[in-house]
Design an enzyme around this catalytic site. Structure first.
Site, short mmCIF file in Angstrom:
data_model
loop_
_atom_site.label_atom_id
_atom_site.label_comp_id
_atom_site.label_asym_id
_atom_site.label_seq_id
_atom_site.Cartn_x
_atom_site.Cartn_y
_atom_site.Cartn_z
CG ASP A 75 55.76 28.85 122.95
OD1 ASP A 75 54.87 29.70 123.08
OD2 ASP A 75 55.82 27.84 123.68
CE LYS A 179 65.82 38.91 128.82
NZ LYS A 179 64.38 39.18 128.82
P1 IMP Z 1 54.62 32.43 125.40
O1 IMP Z 1 55.88 32.18 124.63
O2 IMP Z 1 53.70 33.37 124.72
O3 IMP Z 1 53.95 31.15 125.81
O4 IMP Z 1 55.01 33.20 126.73
C1 IMP Z 1 56.21 32.92 127.37
C2 IMP Z 1 56.20 33.54 128.74
O5 IMP Z 1 57.44 33.17 129.37
C3 IMP Z 1 56.21 35.05 128.74
O6 IMP Z 1 54.94 35.60 128.81
C4 IMP Z 1 57.00 35.37 129.98
O7 IMP Z 1 56.17 35.29 131.07
C5 IMP Z 1 57.99 34.24 130.08
N1 IMP Z 1 59.26 34.63 129.46
C6 IMP Z 1 59.79 34.15 128.30
N2 IMP Z 1 60.94 34.75 128.02
C7 IMP Z 1 61.13 35.65 129.01
C8 IMP Z 1 62.16 36.61 129.24
O8 IMP Z 1 63.11 36.79 128.47
N3 IMP Z 1 62.01 37.34 130.36
C9 IMP Z 1 60.97 37.20 131.22
N4 IMP Z 1 59.99 36.34 131.04
C10 IMP Z 1 60.07 35.57 129.93
#
Ligand code: IMP
Length: 200
Positions: A75, A179
């Site tokens: 997450d 990255k």
């Molecule tokens: P979740 O963990 O499913 O709540 O989503 C986390 C959100 O944070 C992702 O959909 C991205 O929009 C953003 N995010 C997290 N890590 C990255 C990354 O490494 N690059 C770009 N966006 C990120």
């Protein structure tokens, strides 16, 4: 002390292709077979937790229960200093449905307005859950600056808007290997590997 991971296979508890790609690359040296929740057609749980830890555990538990396999969930999100830490756990939601990250990045920019403080951090929480219910959690963070307009086409999500500390380039302008040398997810995974996988 963290539990050692000795199983041959795990499920990546995510439907996000960007995360699947990165986690597969980062796990490649560790001789563990990975399959993703998306590939298995598992339902995507609603992320009802209030913290990254809550949501990572929730996602990993759902995938573990559905498959009987150990599960690894990420997450993550963007925490913007000038927005009091938002969007934080709501980072994905800012992209609406269906997800549109051009719109999400514009919202961050619009809410920051003329604020000269462009500092932000990407945060990642990884939860590893075993079928017997044992759980381990690891966190990683990368600080940096938000750029506008977004730059680069290599990454995903908010990558084109985020330049890690010390870099003139955004994650959208970097190869995956570059990255990984600074990213929140690679840092969290580095801790997990050290605690659970090293010597595999
Ligand atoms: P979740 O963990 O499913 O709540 O989503 C986390 C959100 O944070 C992702 O959909 C991205 O929009 C953003 N995010 C997290 N890590 C990255 C990354 O490494 N690059 C770009 N966006 C990120």
């Amino acid at each position: 002390m963290a539990r050692r991971f000795t199983e041959p296979k795990l499920v990546l508890a995510t439907h996000n292709p960007g995360k699947v790609g990165e986690l597969e690359e980062l796990l490649a040296p560790w001789k563990v077979e990975v399959v993703s929740a998306g590939t298995l057609g598992l339902p995507e749980p609603e992320e009802t937790g209030e913290t990254f830890v809550d949501n990572a555990l929730l996602k990993a538990r759902v995938a573990m229960e559905a498959t009987g396999l150990p599960a690894l969930a990420d997450d993550s999100g963007l925490s913007v200093v000038g927005l009091g830490g938002r969007p934080g756990v709501h980072t994905a939601d800012w992209a609406g449905s269906p997800r549109d990250f051009t719109r999400a990045m514009r919202r961050v920019q619009d809410e920051l307005g003329s604020n000269p403080d462009r500092r932000a951090a990407f945060m990642s929480t990884l939860a590893l859950v075993w079928p017997d219910g044992h759980e381990e959690v690891f966190e990683g963070k990368v600080e940096g600056e938000l750029v506008w307009p977004p730059r680069g086409t290599i990454g995903w999500g908010y990558d084109p808007m985020f330049a890690p500390e010390g870099s003139p380039r955004t994650y959208g302008e970097m190869s995956a290997e570059e990255k990984h040398s600074t990213s929140h997810r690679a840092r969290a995974l580095g801790k997990l590997v050290k605690a659970c996988f090293d010597g595999r």
